[in-house]
Design a protein around this motif. Structure first.
Motif, short mmCIF file in Angstrom:
data_model
loop_
_atom_site.label_atom_id
_atom_site.label_comp_id
_atom_site.label_asym_id
_atom_site.label_seq_id
_atom_site.Cartn_x
_atom_site.Cartn_y
_atom_site.Cartn_z
N ASN A 228 13.31 -47.90 22.53
CA ASN A 228 13.64 -48.30 23.91
C ASN A 228 12.56 -49.20 24.49
OD1 ASN A 228 11.98 -46.68 26.23
ND2 ASN A 228 12.11 -45.44 24.37
N TYR A 229 11.30 -49.04 24.04
CA TYR A 229 10.24 -49.92 24.55
C TYR A 229 10.42 -51.34 24.04
CZ TYR A 229 7.93 -45.59 25.95
OH TYR A 229 7.64 -44.39 26.54
N LEU A 230 10.87 -51.48 22.79
CA LEU A 230 11.13 -52.82 22.26
C LEU A 230 12.28 -53.47 23.02
CD1 LEU A 230 10.70 -55.01 20.10
CD2 LEU A 230 12.35 -53.80 18.67
N MET A 231 13.33 -52.73 23.32
CA MET A 231 14.46 -53.30 24.05
C MET A 231 14.07 -53.70 25.46
SD MET A 231 16.73 -53.43 21.80
CE MET A 231 17.94 -54.13 22.93
N GLN A 232 13.24 -52.91 26.10
CA GLN A 232 12.79 -53.28 27.45
C GLN A 232 12.02 -54.59 27.44
OE1 GLN A 232 11.07 -50.12 30.00
NE2 GLN A 232 11.73 -48.64 28.44
N LYS A 233 11.15 -54.75 26.46
CA LYS A 233 10.37 -55.98 26.39
C LYS A 233 11.24 -57.15 25.96
CE LYS A 233 5.90 -57.73 24.94
NZ LYS A 233 4.61 -57.40 24.29
N LEU A 234 12.19 -56.90 25.08
CA LEU A 234 13.10 -57.97 24.65
C LEU A 234 13.94 -58.48 25.82
CD1 LEU A 234 14.23 -59.61 22.28
CD2 LEU A 234 15.87 -57.76 21.87
N LEU A 235 14.38 -57.58 26.69
CA LEU A 235 15.16 -57.99 27.86
C LEU A 235 14.34 -58.86 28.81
CD1 LEU A 235 17.03 -54.64 28.58
CD2 LEU A 235 18.11 -56.82 28.00
N ALA A 236 13.03 -58.65 28.80
CA ALA A 236 12.18 -59.43 29.70
C ALA A 236 11.90 -60.84 29.20
CB ALA A 236 10.86 -58.69 29.93
N VAL A 237 12.04 -61.09 27.87
CA VAL A 237 11.67 -62.40 27.31
C VAL A 237 12.86 -63.16 26.73
CG1 VAL A 237 9.34 -61.60 26.77
CG2 VAL A 237 11.13 -61.38 25.04
N CYS A 238 14.03 -62.54 26.61
CA CYS A 238 15.17 -63.25 26.02
C CYS A 238 15.75 -64.25 27.01
CB CYS A 238 16.23 -62.25 25.57
SG CYS A 238 17.00 -61.32 26.90
N ASP A 239 16.48 -65.22 26.49
CA ASP A 239 17.07 -66.24 27.35
C ASP A 239 18.42 -65.77 27.88
OD1 ASP A 239 18.89 -66.53 25.26
OD2 ASP A 239 17.77 -68.19 24.36
N ALA A 240 19.08 -66.62 28.67
CA ALA A 240 20.32 -66.22 29.34
C ALA A 240 21.42 -65.92 28.34
CB ALA A 240 20.77 -67.32 30.30
N GLY A 241 21.52 -66.72 27.27
CA GLY A 241 22.56 -66.48 26.29
C GLY A 241 22.36 -65.17 25.56
N GLN A 242 21.14 -64.86 25.19
CA GLN A 242 20.86 -63.60 24.51
C GLN A 242 21.10 -62.42 25.44
OE1 GLN A 242 16.83 -64.43 23.41
NE2 GLN A 242 17.38 -65.34 21.42
N ARG A 243 20.73 -62.55 26.70
CA ARG A 243 20.95 -61.46 27.65
C ARG A 243 22.46 -61.19 27.82
NH1 ARG A 243 18.10 -63.35 31.34
NH2 ARG A 243 19.73 -64.37 32.58
N MET A 244 23.24 -62.25 27.90
CA MET A 244 24.68 -62.09 28.04
C MET A 244 25.27 -61.44 26.80
SD MET A 244 27.11 -62.46 30.14
CE MET A 244 28.90 -62.44 30.19
N ALA A 245 24.74 -61.78 25.63
CA ALA A 245 25.21 -61.16 24.39
C ALA A 245 24.92 -59.66 24.39
CB ALA A 245 24.57 -61.83 23.19
N LEU A 246 23.77 -59.27 24.87
CA LEU A 246 23.44 -57.84 24.96
C LEU A 246 24.35 -57.13 25.94
CD1 LEU A 246 19.52 -57.79 24.91
CD2 LEU A 246 21.07 -56.90 23.16
N VAL A 247 24.64 -57.76 27.09
CA VAL A 247 25.52 -57.15 28.08
C VAL A 247 26.91 -56.94 27.50
CG1 VAL A 247 26.64 -57.52 30.31
CG2 VAL A 247 24.23 -58.01 30.06
N LEU A 248 27.41 -57.92 26.78
CA LEU A 248 28.73 -57.79 26.17
C LEU A 248 28.75 -56.68 25.12
CD1 LEU A 248 29.67 -61.57 25.80
CD2 LEU A 248 30.64 -59.93 27.42
N THR A 249 27.67 -56.56 24.37
CA THR A 249 27.59 -55.51 23.35
C THR A 249 27.58 -54.13 23.99
OG1 THR A 249 26.37 -56.98 21.87
CG2 THR A 249 26.21 -54.62 21.44
N LEU A 250 26.85 -53.97 25.08
CA LEU A 250 26.69 -52.65 25.71
C LEU A 250 27.88 -52.26 26.56
CD1 LEU A 250 22.95 -53.00 26.77
CD2 LEU A 250 23.85 -51.59 24.91
#
Length: 496
Positions: A228-250
């Motif tokens: 969960n710590y890796l995911m928190q940090k990844l959410l802080a540094v990923c770009d808009a496209g990657q963030r949207m991909a994570l939202v769609l996955t979840l």
């Protein structure tokens, strides 16, 4: 030849026997002249060097006649006594056995010397200072001057180090690309998770590699103690496209995000996800995914923080679904320890029609909420807002029931709040109901109702206050003895 050698040794030892009184001579200046050398003369005569007696001198018969102590076969006289000779005749054999050469090595027994009282202390050997090795000259580095708004800070960078760092970053990126298949497993390990988090600091290339390796396993990693710590940090540094991909996955499954939010580790990751959302589309997807489990989330010790993070991070229009659900379930939510806090936060963050709808729903259920351990705080919060329609609705529900509410632990707090905030007309109804009770002394001695009467004395005026004071004064003696009436008796008007 052998005889000559033994004679030479014997003659050389004669001065040593005299030195220091070894033969027991007196310490006076003439002690050496009086020494008895008859045993030496006898030995020399036996060798044919001098003429002497045939028999060696015999030792005195009396063992105590002036003898001192023995040492290596020789007996030394006491101080001031006669010069005596050894008990055994002096010969080369006895000399070698009992008088070793002065140049032979002697073994020193420190323990025995200390037992005899010898002082064996000595100064430590002088310390020899070793000069430090010559300093190796450091290679000169290229000086780079930073230009940050005219700042004159100077830093030194080594071309070797710069090249090594670039090579390390390149090799690190290549190694991350090779770990794509097992990266989700590495993220579940404490040290592996730290390694991947450090990789996120190395640039966009490393972020892309890590995102490609863990994005499909985001739901599992968000509830992992380390992932969960890796995911928190990844959410802080990923770009808009990657963030949207994570939202769609979840949000693909309606209950995936709810289950993650209920987890002790997942709730932190979902809160970080909510903080990172930027577009209206992302917010809508997350709210719609949380809506089916809203009632469960709001009561959960972990999930309620996710709902409060939505209220804090999103605009009022984006939280419309939360406000509607809170108004619909206000009675169930308000009577729960976590729900009462979320309900108050909903009131604070809502605006316009959303707020009016929510406050009206709470006011309609005010009588039940006022008697609850948690719901009474929600009712007091609404009363403090001083919304005329809401307070009027509450006053109508409480009218005729103030005595009943005053004698309960939680609702008595609501009645005190009504005496402080309500309009004068509504306050008068409360005081008149207290005065109309046939057994006022019971209320004065009640552990909760006595606080209501004290608030009535504080918040009443004019004739109404005088009527209340006159009704209490006949019970002054009771007020002095009852443990719950001391605050009422302390009022200045009752003492007069």
């Amino acid at each position: 030849m052998k005889v000559d050698r033994e004679m030479e040794i014997l003659l050389n030892e004669i001065p040593l026997l005299h030195h220091g009184g070894l033969l027991g001579g007196s310490e006076a200046a003439g002690a050496d002249d009086d020494a008895d050398l008859s045993f030496l003369i006898h030995e020399l005569a036996a060798m044919g060097v001098v003429d002497g007696d045939d028999e060696p001198p015999s030792a005195p018969g009396d063992a105590n006649g002036g003898f001192g102590f023995g040492f290596s076969g020789m007996i030394y006289p006491k101080k001031g006594g006669e010069n005596l000779v050894a008990l055994h005749p002096f010969s080369m054999a006895s000399h070698c056995a009992h008088m070793p050469s002065l140049f032979d090595l002697v073994t020193f027994d420190a323990a025995a010397a200390a037992a005899d009282g010898w002082d064996i202390r000595c100064s430590p050997p002088p310390s020899v200072s070793v000069p430090p090795p010559p300093a190796t000259p450091r290679p000169r580095c290229k000086i780079v001057r930073r230009k940050n708004g005219g700042c004159g800070a100077v830093t030194t960078t080594s071309p070797k180090k710069c090249g090594a760092a670039a090579a390390a970053n390149k090799s690190h990126g290549e190694s991350l690309a090779g770990l794509r298949g097992v990266m989700s497993h590495i993220a579940r390990d404490q040290h592996g998770c730290r390694l991947l988090q450090q990789g996120l600091d190395h640039g966009k290339r490393e972020v892309d590699h890590i995102f490609a390796g863990v994005s499909r396993h985001a739901a599992q990693l968000m509830v992992d103690p380390f992932g969960n710590y890796l995911m928190q940090k990844l959410l802080a540094v990923c770009d808009a496209g990657q963030r949207m991909a994570l939202v769609l996955t979840l949000t693909a499954d309606a209950f995936v995000l709810v289950r993650i939010s209920l987890n002790v580790h997942g709730t932190r990751a979902v809160q970080k996800l909510i903080e990172s959302l930027r577009t209206r589309e992302e917010i809508s997807l997350v709210i719609d995914a949380l809506r089916p489990g809203f009632l469960e989330l709001i009561k959960d010790p972990n999930g309620n923080h996710v709902v409060q993070k939505c209220l804090q991070s999103f605009e009022a229009d984006d939280n419309k679904a939360i406000f509607d659900a809170a108004a619909l379930h206000c009675l169930d939510i308000g009577m729960q320890c976590h729900g009462c806090c979320v309900l108050q936060r909903c009131i604070a963050r809502s605006r316009g029609e959303h707020r009016d709808k929510l406050v009206a729903a709470i006011a309609c259920n005010g009588f039940k909420l006022a008697q609850d351990a948690y719901g009474n705080y929600v009712v007091q919060y609404v009363i403090d807002l001083k919304i005329p329609n809401a307070n009027s609705s509450l006053a109508q529900q409480f009218e005729g029931k103030y005595i009943h509410l005053s004698m309960q632990k939680f609702s008595s707090n609501v009645v005190e709040k009504c005496l402080k905030v309500f309009k004068e007309v509504d306050k008068a109804k409360i005081i008149l109901e207290i005065l109309a009770t046939p057994h006022l002394e019971q209320l004065l001695q009640h552990p909760y109702a006595n606080y209501v009467i004290y608030s009535a004395l504080q918040n009443s005026k004019g004739s109404l206050h005088s009527a209340l004071t006159n009704a209490i004064r006949p019970h002054v003696e009771l007020l002095r003895t009852s443990p719950y009436c001391k605050r009422i008796y302390s009022r200045a008007l009752l003492k007069k």
